[in-house]
Motif scaffolding. Structure first.
Motif, mmCIF file in Angstrom:
data_model
loop_
_atom_site.group_PDB
_atom_site.id
_atom_site.type_symbol
_atom_site.label_atom_id
_atom_site.label_comp_id
_atom_site.label_asym_id
_atom_site.label_seq_id
_atom_site.Cartn_x
_atom_site.Cartn_y
_atom_site.Cartn_z
ATOM 1 N N LYS A 90 0.818 -1.201 0.000
ATOM 2 C CA LYS A 90 0.000 0.000 0.000
ATOM 3 C C LYS A 90 0.857 1.259 0.000
ATOM 4 O O LYS A 90 0.398 2.337 -0.368
ATOM 5 C CB LYS A 90 -0.926 -0.027 1.221
ATOM 6 C CG LYS A 90 -1.985 1.065 1.240
ATOM 7 C CD LYS A 90 -2.905 0.905 2.426
ATOM 8 C CE LYS A 90 -3.982 1.981 2.433
ATOM 9 N NZ LYS A 90 -4.906 1.839 3.592
ATOM 10 N N ASN A 91 2.144 1.136 0.400
ATOM 11 C CA ASN A 91 3.077 2.271 0.412
ATOM 12 C C ASN A 91 3.772 2.474 -0.935
ATOM 13 O O ASN A 91 4.669 3.315 -1.039
ATOM 14 C CB ASN A 91 4.130 2.072 1.505
ATOM 15 C CG ASN A 91 3.526 2.088 2.892
ATOM 16 O OD1 ASN A 91 2.507 2.749 3.136
ATOM 17 N ND2 ASN A 91 4.132 1.355 3.820
ATOM 18 N N SER A 92 3.408 1.696 -1.928
ATOM 19 C CA SER A 92 4.000 1.851 -3.262
ATOM 20 C C SER A 92 3.578 3.181 -3.866
ATOM 21 O O SER A 92 2.694 3.882 -3.338
ATOM 22 C CB SER A 92 3.577 0.693 -4.168
ATOM 23 O OG SER A 92 4.021 -0.540 -3.635
ATOM 24 N N THR A 93 4.195 3.518 -4.995
ATOM 25 C CA THR A 93 3.931 4.800 -5.660
ATOM 26 C C THR A 93 3.493 4.539 -7.090
ATOM 27 O O THR A 93 4.059 3.680 -7.791
ATOM 28 C CB THR A 93 5.188 5.682 -5.666
ATOM 29 O OG1 THR A 93 5.627 5.868 -4.320
ATOM 30 C CG2 THR A 93 4.911 7.032 -6.302
ATOM 31 N N VAL A 94 2.487 5.281 -7.539
ATOM 32 C CA VAL A 94 2.047 5.231 -8.927
ATOM 33 C C VAL A 94 2.725 6.386 -9.659
ATOM 34 O O VAL A 94 2.499 7.560 -9.329
ATOM 35 C CB VAL A 94 0.512 5.342 -9.039
ATOM 36 C CG1 VAL A 94 0.098 5.354 -10.503
ATOM 37 C CG2 VAL A 94 -0.151 4.187 -8.305
ATOM 38 N N ARG A 95 3.575 6.057 -10.612
ATOM 39 C CA ARG A 95 4.370 7.068 -11.318
ATOM 40 C C ARG A 95 3.798 7.323 -12.711
ATOM 41 O O ARG A 95 3.552 6.378 -13.472
ATOM 42 C CB ARG A 95 5.808 6.606 -11.436
ATOM 43 C CG ARG A 95 6.718 7.544 -12.225
ATOM 44 C CD ARG A 95 8.129 6.982 -12.287
ATOM 45 N NE ARG A 95 8.716 6.913 -10.948
ATOM 46 C CZ ARG A 95 9.858 6.280 -10.697
ATOM 47 N NH1 ARG A 95 10.504 5.652 -11.667
ATOM 48 N NH2 ARG A 95 10.352 6.268 -9.458
ATOM 49 N N LEU A 96 3.597 8.603 -13.026
ATOM 50 C CA LEU A 96 3.189 9.012 -14.367
ATOM 51 C C LEU A 96 4.446 9.267 -15.181
ATOM 52 O O LEU A 96 5.299 10.075 -14.805
ATOM 53 C CB LEU A 96 2.332 10.277 -14.298
ATOM 54 C CG LEU A 96 1.950 10.915 -15.641
ATOM 55 C CD1 LEU A 96 1.063 9.990 -16.454
ATOM 56 C CD2 LEU A 96 1.254 12.257 -15.411
ATOM 57 N N SER A 108 3.033 3.671 -13.933
ATOM 58 C CA SER A 108 3.918 2.585 -13.520
ATOM 59 C C SER A 108 3.845 2.460 -12.011
ATOM 60 O O SER A 108 3.872 3.456 -11.285
ATOM 61 C CB SER A 108 5.360 2.870 -13.952
ATOM 62 O OG SER A 108 6.240 1.887 -13.430
ATOM 63 N N ILE A 109 3.723 1.225 -11.535
ATOM 64 C CA ILE A 109 3.675 0.960 -10.103
ATOM 65 C C ILE A 109 5.099 0.736 -9.609
ATOM 66 O O ILE A 109 5.774 -0.206 -10.033
ATOM 67 C CB ILE A 109 2.780 -0.256 -9.791
ATOM 68 C CG1 ILE A 109 1.340 0.002 -10.261
ATOM 69 C CG2 ILE A 109 2.810 -0.588 -8.313
ATOM 70 C CD1 ILE A 109 0.413 -1.188 -10.089
ATOM 71 N N VAL A 110 5.569 1.625 -8.732
ATOM 72 C CA VAL A 110 6.899 1.505 -8.126
ATOM 73 C C VAL A 110 6.697 0.872 -6.759
ATOM 74 O O VAL A 110 6.189 1.509 -5.825
ATOM 75 C CB VAL A 110 7.583 2.878 -8.006
ATOM 76 C CG1 VAL A 110 8.977 2.722 -7.408
ATOM 77 C CG2 VAL A 110 7.643 3.549 -9.365
ATOM 78 N N SER A 126 0.960 9.221 -5.672
ATOM 79 C CA SER A 126 1.434 9.346 -7.056
ATOM 80 C C SER A 126 2.630 10.281 -7.130
ATOM 81 O O SER A 126 2.932 11.041 -6.204
ATOM 82 C CB SER A 126 0.310 9.864 -7.959
ATOM 83 O OG SER A 126 -0.045 11.179 -7.561
ATOM 84 N N GLU A 127 3.325 10.217 -8.282
ATOM 85 C CA GLU A 127 4.431 11.120 -8.611
ATOM 86 C C GLU A 127 4.517 11.233 -10.122
ATOM 87 O O GLU A 127 3.952 10.400 -10.853
ATOM 88 C CB GLU A 127 5.753 10.627 -8.032
ATOM 89 C CG GLU A 127 6.243 9.319 -8.652
ATOM 90 C CD GLU A 127 7.595 8.885 -8.093
ATOM 91 O OE1 GLU A 127 8.021 9.441 -7.067
ATOM 92 O OE2 GLU A 127 8.219 7.985 -8.691
ATOM 93 N N VAL A 128 5.237 12.262 -10.610
ATOM 94 C CA VAL A 128 5.370 12.501 -12.049
ATOM 95 C C VAL A 128 6.857 12.453 -12.406
ATOM 96 O O VAL A 128 7.674 13.134 -11.776
ATOM 97 C CB VAL A 128 4.776 13.860 -12.457
ATOM 98 C CG1 VAL A 128 4.972 14.099 -13.962
ATOM 99 C CG2 VAL A 128 3.298 13.908 -12.090
ATOM 100 N N LYS A 129 7.198 11.649 -13.392
ATOM 101 C CA LYS A 129 8.577 11.564 -13.885
ATOM 102 C C LYS A 129 8.687 12.369 -15.173
ATOM 103 O O LYS A 129 8.004 12.074 -16.154
ATOM 104 C CB LYS A 129 8.953 10.106 -14.160
ATOM 105 C CG LYS A 129 10.358 9.950 -14.730
ATOM 106 C CD LYS A 129 10.653 8.489 -15.043
ATOM 107 C CE LYS A 129 12.047 8.337 -15.637
ATOM 108 N NZ LYS A 129 12.339 6.927 -15.988
#
Length: 315
Positions: A90-96, A108-110, A126-129
């Motif tokens: 649940k602490n993972s990050t969804v990256r755009l 992308s699921i980090v 979430s985060e943005v790359k």
């Protein structure tokens, strides 16, 4: 049991409608028979579209299910589905991130190494790359400014060169070209004269080169003969001889030996000088009075007479 035509028509229409619905959802990238788990995240702006892929380590595991704008928070709420086999924290990050050069984006699921397993319906941060295109867009302003500065510098350089080349006089450029042409003709004449000089003196030049070649060969032979003659030993012997001569002169100066005593003893020198003078007078007397010495054995004695100054000068 006989099925009526109306029933057949109804079954056919229902099947057509079901097929159209399935085809429509399939073209949208959805699968009606896929039991996927749904999760939520949100971004400050929308850069996705329906059916955009959801990946993990480069592998597609799901897709975007729904995109809605939240009027209360002012953010875009994204609903995405992943295959039930995928278990992540649940602490993972969804990256755009940018999926291609044409501007397509994906999620992308980090994965995180800690925390509870996410359950369907959970909210994932979430985060943005930044992608390559967006990075270039950010840096393009600086690149364009540097390019503009370079172009302005080039324009200034060309203007200065034009000001340097342009001559305001009537025949400035023509005169410059004429002088350059005259200089080239002069160099051409010099080249012709040098060529003629070399052509006329080919035999002399060849003779000089041949003589130089012979001289070089003879010099090589001379050097070889000097090496064969063991010149180094000769020089060494000469050096030894000079050393011994130096020792001899040093001994003479110190009064060693007969010659040294003769050179350094004034009394001996005076005695020898007096003896030499008396011997000279004796020889002169013998020359002047030979009869006196023929009668040495006789009893008659002839007395000695000193020679006159004139006789001494004549002898």
């Amino acid at each position: 049991m006989k099925i009526s035509r109306e029933v057949k028509t109804a079954i056919l229409v229902i099947a057509g409608i079901a097929f159209c619905i399935y085809l429509f959802t399939f073209l949208k990238g959805e699968d009606l028979f896929d039991k996927s788990n749904s999760y939520y995240t949100e971004f400050d702006y929308n850069a996705l579209k329906m059916s955009s892929p959801v990946t993990i380590k480069g592998n597609k595991v799901g897709e975007i299910e729904d995109i809605k704008y939240d009027f209360d928070s002012g953010k875009t709420r994204i609903s995405f589905t992943v295959t039930p086999q995928l278990k992540f924290s649940k602490n993972s990050t969804v990256r755009l991130y940018q999926d291609g050069l044409m501007g397509g984006n994906a999620l992308s699921i980090v994965e995180a190494s800690d925390g509870e397993i996410a359950q369907p319906g959970d909210f994932i941060k979430s985060e943005v790359k930044p992608g390559m295109i967006s990075t270039l867009e950010k840096n393009f302003s600086g690149i364009s400014e540097d390019l503009g500065t370079t172009l302005r510098s080039s324009d200034t350089l060309i203007t200065n060169l034009n000001a340097l080349v342009v001559d305001e006089s009537d025949d400035g450029l023509k005169q410059t070209i004429a002088e350059l042409n005259a200089t080239l003709k002069t160099f051409k004449n010099v080249g012709f004269k040098a060529n003629n000089l070399l052509s006329k003196n080919d035999e002399k030049i060849a003779s000089v080169l041949e003589n130089f070649d012979k001289t070089s060969a003879e010099l090589a032979i001379l050097i070889k003969d000097l090496n064969d003659a063991n010149l180094s030993n000769t020089v060494k012997n000469l050096d030894d001889m000079i050393l011994k001569l130096n020792q001899l002169v040093t001994g003479l100066a110190a009064g060693e030996g007969t010659m040294g005593k003769l050179l350094n003893d004034d009394a001996l020198y005076d005695n020898l000088d007096n003896t030499s003078k008396e011997l000279q007078l004796l020889l002169l007397d013998i020359k002047l009075h030979p009869a006196r010495y023929r009668r040495i054995l006789s009893k008659k004695e002839i007395p000695y007479e000193e020679p006159t100054q004139e006789q001494l000068n004549n002898n």
